[in-house]
Design an enzyme around this catalytic site. Structure first.
Site, PDB file in Angstrom:
ATOM      1  N   GLN A  23      13.537  14.307  12.146  1.00 16.80           N
ATOM      2  CA  GLN A  23      12.403  13.491  12.565  1.00 16.80           C
ATOM      3  C   GLN A  23      11.209  14.361  12.901  1.00 16.80           C
ATOM      4  O   GLN A  23      10.085  14.036  12.563  1.00 16.80           O
ATOM      5  CB  GLN A  23      12.763  12.623  13.781  1.00 16.80           C
TER       6      GLN A  23
ATOM      7  N   ASN B 217      -3.429   5.826   6.188  1.00 20.37           N
ATOM      8  CA  ASN B 217      -4.166   6.599   7.202  1.00 20.37           C
ATOM      9  C   ASN B 217      -4.949   5.656   8.114  1.00 20.37           C
ATOM     10  O   ASN B 217      -4.811   4.433   8.037  1.00 20.37           O
ATOM     11  CB  ASN B 217      -5.089   7.633   6.525  1.00 20.37           C
TER      12      ASN B 217
ATOM     13  N   HIS C 151      -2.375 -41.070  19.213  1.00 20.20           N
ATOM     14  CA  HIS C 151      -1.012 -40.668  18.887  1.00 20.20           C
ATOM     15  C   HIS C 151      -0.066 -41.855  19.097  1.00 20.20           C
ATOM     16  O   HIS C 151       0.793 -42.140  18.256  1.00 20.20           O
ATOM     17  CB  HIS C 151      -0.551 -39.494  19.765  1.00 20.20           C
TER      18      HIS C 151
ATOM     19  N   SER D   2       7.142   8.826  14.041  1.00 19.54           N
ATOM     20  CA  SER D   2       8.582   8.595  13.952  1.00 19.54           C
ATOM     21  C   SER D   2       9.317   9.007  15.233  1.00 19.54           C
ATOM     22  O   SER D   2       8.830   9.826  15.992  1.00 19.54           O
ATOM     23  CB  SER D   2       9.094   9.400  12.759  1.00 19.54           C
TER      24      SER D   2
ATOM     25  N   HIS E 223       8.436  15.335  10.440  1.00 13.07           N
ATOM     26  CA  HIS E 223       7.517  14.323   9.892  1.00 13.07           C
ATOM     27  C   HIS E 223       6.089  14.527  10.360  1.00 13.07           C
ATOM     28  O   HIS E 223       5.134  14.305   9.622  1.00 13.07           O
ATOM     29  CB  HIS E 223       7.940  12.915  10.338  1.00 13.07           C
TER      30      HIS E 223
ATOM     31  N   TYR F 179       0.845  -1.186   0.000  1.00 13.49           N
ATOM     32  CA  TYR F 179       0.000   0.000   0.000  1.00 13.49           C
ATOM     33  C   TYR F 179       0.885   1.242   0.000  1.00 13.49           C
ATOM     34  O   TYR F 179       1.815   1.349   0.798  1.00 13.49           O
ATOM     35  CB  TYR F 179      -0.908   0.028   1.235  1.00 13.49           C
TER      36      TYR F 179
ATOM     37  N   GLU G   4       0.140 -38.093  28.061  1.00 13.27           N
ATOM     38  CA  GLU G   4      -0.681 -36.906  27.785  1.00 13.27           C
ATOM     39  C   GLU G   4      -2.124 -37.282  27.443  1.00 13.27           C
ATOM     40  O   GLU G   4      -2.912 -36.422  27.057  1.00 13.27           O
ATOM     41  CB  GLU G   4      -0.058 -36.071  26.657  1.00 13.27           C
TER      42      GLU G   4
ATOM     43  N   ASP H 120      17.148   6.671   5.617  1.00 15.34           N
ATOM     44  CA  ASP H 120      15.800   6.793   5.049  1.00 15.34           C
ATOM     45  C   ASP H 120      15.796   6.551   3.544  1.00 15.34           C
ATOM     46  O   ASP H 120      14.833   6.016   2.994  1.00 15.34           O
ATOM     47  CB  ASP H 120      15.245   8.206   5.279  1.00 15.34           C
TER      48      ASP H 120
ATOM     49  N   GLU I 163      13.022   3.966  17.575  1.00 13.27           N
ATOM     50  CA  GLU I 163      13.008   3.516  16.180  1.00 13.27           C
ATOM     51  C   GLU I 163      14.386   3.760  15.543  1.00 13.27           C
ATOM     52  O   GLU I 163      14.978   2.855  14.962  1.00 13.27           O
ATOM     53  CB  GLU I 163      11.928   4.304  15.434  1.00 13.27           C
ATOM     54  N   HIS I 164      14.868   5.008  15.624  1.00 13.15           N
ATOM     55  CA  HIS I 164      16.208   5.342  15.120  1.00 13.15           C
ATOM     56  C   HIS I 164      17.088   5.730  16.296  1.00 13.15           C
ATOM     57  O   HIS I 164      16.644   6.474  17.176  1.00 13.15           O
ATOM     58  CB  HIS I 164      16.160   6.559  14.193  1.00 13.15           C
TER      59      HIS I 164
ATOM     60  N   GLN J 226     -10.860   0.194   0.872  1.00 17.65           N
ATOM     61  CA  GLN J 226     -11.306  -0.605  -0.277  1.00 17.65           C
ATOM     62  C   GLN J 226     -10.127  -1.301  -0.965  1.00 17.65           C
ATOM     63  O   GLN J 226     -10.258  -2.447  -1.437  1.00 17.65           O
ATOM     64  CB  GLN J 226     -12.118   0.256  -1.262  1.00 17.65           C
TER      65      GLN J 226
END
Lengths: 422, 422
Positions: free
Chosen positions: A251, A206, A412, A229, A254, A121, A407, A353, A319-320, A183
């Site tokens: 950062q 989103n 088995h 971020s 963003h 996506y 068991e 990046d 994250e970074h 969709q």
């Protein structure tokens, strides 16, 4: 930028937007409509949400060629070079099937198989980043996924951004559809007349896209839902405030909820960096966003020493992470939790990046404690292999049957024992 | 057992129990209570749901010793041997940190780090399987997870089954708590006075446990939610119906919703296996369960040839697959989707459940298309390493800045360029 004290409750966690009941209901309705009406539902929603009236969703070769002609040639070259770097790095992650045979002749192993198909996506508008196309598509390519599908919402003119098409073509995507939102996720998960379903869906989006991914998870695999971020810089007196401040702001621009943190044992570095952030904020095109992020989620922690700074970073699990200290590799060895670690003066975070090669899809919101960058393993799966030898069988059949009976699973035990009878 | 024809809609998918609204509300209430009241809530729920009044939740060394003394010594030995096999197999999955330096001096790499902690849920009652303890704990041990916590609901006598304690001790678990249900999951995710939180929770459980895992996911990692068990047998004339039938029934006895399928090009094998299943069903201790499973979710597909049989298996993507054919390895190479593949006559599926070494926690419900057996990677995470050289920086700074500006991220461009200024 605030200089704060280290407390036991340090965390980068921000509340995750899990959507309103109305949003969840809307997403469920959209998914249901795509499952029952297929393409027709996709066209309807594309007209409704994207103001685009399409005859056909699939991007043509002519559109790709047009994108190349519109797009700045020098950036096309940069994208090609970046794609090569990303491909090369991810190839090192590729793992082969392995087997071994023990002394009694039993063969055991692990078979590696790429997924049959993957869907990426790509958001629309200003968030339609060519770099994200590379980062999501190339690990799947390296894994050997045969069918890679891209979806992205068209503009009102019924077109996708040239940069996205160029990046997709460079990355080797052969199936691109002009459809976005919940969709598009429904189409990738369940298929329509035009879009065959895929096994895994990755890529940011989103809140509707995020909710749709959660909804279809289980029927197909998804990647993690990314949060805002984050960057943490771990630096000592050897680092330059002007560079640290610039990286913190990269950062912050963003997202108003992005988090930028400096952790340092140096009071001088803390103060000079705070002043530099203020100075550099002025005149940034995205100053308003960056300023809000710095005010709410920016922090400078002054620690007793480097070890306490490392402890703070491990607690944050950013994250970074940038490490700009003397003996940086020695510090890196003691880092347990970070998505990507940038070492030394020349490893400014944006290099990762766009260009260096490692993935820029990284765990956020403290999940680097247990999650990894997007990688080739995400597009392959393992199957165990067991070929038991007659000798191993004879040596162990009674033990295995006894364990099964313990068991309470008699069938088995009998299954194994069935081989004892000629 | 029905002999059926191959259709394009073949699937092992059964509806997943996603709980009722009441169950979800109950689970949310329990999690909230544990978060606000800690240990007190755990004791209350243990009394309410398990009828056990405890002074302390933590299993003592004395209880472990008592468990060993109560448990059959020969099964303890089998568990030890199984643990060794499982440990050895999973060690082959262990991956090291790697780095490489390219010609311009840039170092890139991938750092492997075990999770700090993992929690294993072990169900109570008849589903308290020592083998599951080994299969969930040992991959975490091999990964190097320092803190492994086990939780399991006690019986009304306030005790855990001896076999579970013996298996946990053999696997090296040092922290065991007598608490189960959604309250145990909440304690593992958020911590109480007694139980510190963990980073990842694995292990099967009832619907309340499954809902609680879904609820805490994101704050901690979880493993997949397992569906009913499945086996597909791909066999030709060289296989023995008596053995195939026994293996089909070993899955069917697990659960009335378990699925057992034979796929074969041989009409004779199909008919003889159907008769054998009927014969062997009679007199199984869990006959009622197995019969229901076979009736509803059992099937025999007769195919045109081996290739069509392989296609059917790839479409089903079964949790367990047995391949009992001539040139079995040649068939295995063409299998793309299966959790574990058992090859040849002596690889009866229960050998993998208990003893061979590969994990028995496997993807169900068709998810073998994109998921893997539980493995060492599940208890480690990756961090990317980037140490850019001055030479690489100088060669690429302008390209990276141009790419960033193309995406509208000026502060990214400036961060990189900040290194150009002395």
């Amino acid at each position: 930028m605030k200089i704060q004290s280290v407390t036991p409750e340090l965390s980068l966690k921000r509340s995750v937007d899990s959507g309103t009941d109305e949003q969840r209901a809307a997403v469920q309705k959209i998914i249901q409509a795509v499952r029952s009406d297929g393409d027709a539902a996709l066209f309807t929603y594309t007209k409704l949400f994207d103001q685009a009236e399409l005859d056909s969703m699939r991007v043509t070769q002519a559109e790709i060629e047009e994108a190349y002609s519109e797009f700045p040639e020098h950036i096309t070259q940069v994208i090609k070079e970046a794609a090569e770097n990303i491909f090369t790095f991810h190839q090192k992650q590729l793992r082969e099937t392995w087997t071994y045979t023990d002394q009694n002749g039993t063969m055991l192993g692990q078979k590696m198989t790429p997924l049959d198909s993957a869907g990426v996506y790509v958001p629309g508008g200003t968030a339609a980043y060519p770099s994200s196309v590379l980062m999501n598509v190339l690990p799947a390519k390296v894994a050997g996924v045969k069918r890679i599908v891209m979806v992205s919402p068209p503009g009102p003119d019924g077109r996708l951004p040239a940069g996205v098409l160029v990046a997709a073509d460079i990355a080797g995507v052969e199936e691109i559809y002009k459809v976005g939102g919940a969709q598009a996720i429904a189409a990738l998960a369940y298929g329509t007349e035009t879009i065959r379903p895929v096994d895994k869906i990755t890529g940011p989006g989103n809140i509707y896209v995020a909710l749709a991914k959660r909804e279809v998870f289980g029927d197909v695999d998804i990647d993690m839902i990314a949060g805002p971020s984050e960057i943490a810089v771990l630096a000592d007196e050897s680092a330059r405030p002007v560079e640290i401040a610039a990286d913190l702001l990269s950062q912050a621009e963003h997202d108003t909820r992005a988090s930028s943190v400096l952790v340092t044992p140096s009071q001088r570095l803390a103060e000079e960096t705070a002043a530099e952030v203020e100075r550099q904020l002025a005149g940034l095109p995205r100053e308003a966003i960056a300023r809000k992020a710095i005010e709410h989620y920016g922090a400078i922690y002054v620690t007793r020493d480097i070890q306490e700074a490392i402890d703070v970073v491990n607690q944050l699990a950013p994250e970074h992470l940038e490490v700009m200290t003397e003996n940086a590799m020695n510090v890196v060895e003691r880092i347990r939790h970070a998505g990507a670690i940038f070492i030394g003066r020349f490893s400014s975070e944006p290099i990762g990046d766009y260009f260096a090669g490692p993935n820029h899809v990284l765990p956020t919101n403290g999940t680097a404690r247990f999650s990894s960058p997007l990688n080739v393993d995400d597009f392959m799966k393992k199957s165990s292999l067991i070929m038991y030898s007659e000798q191993a069988f004879n040596e162990n059949v009674d033990k295995i049957a006894a364990f099964a009976r313990l068991e309470g699973l008699e069938a088995h035990a009998r299954a194994v024992e069935a081989r004892k009878i000629k």
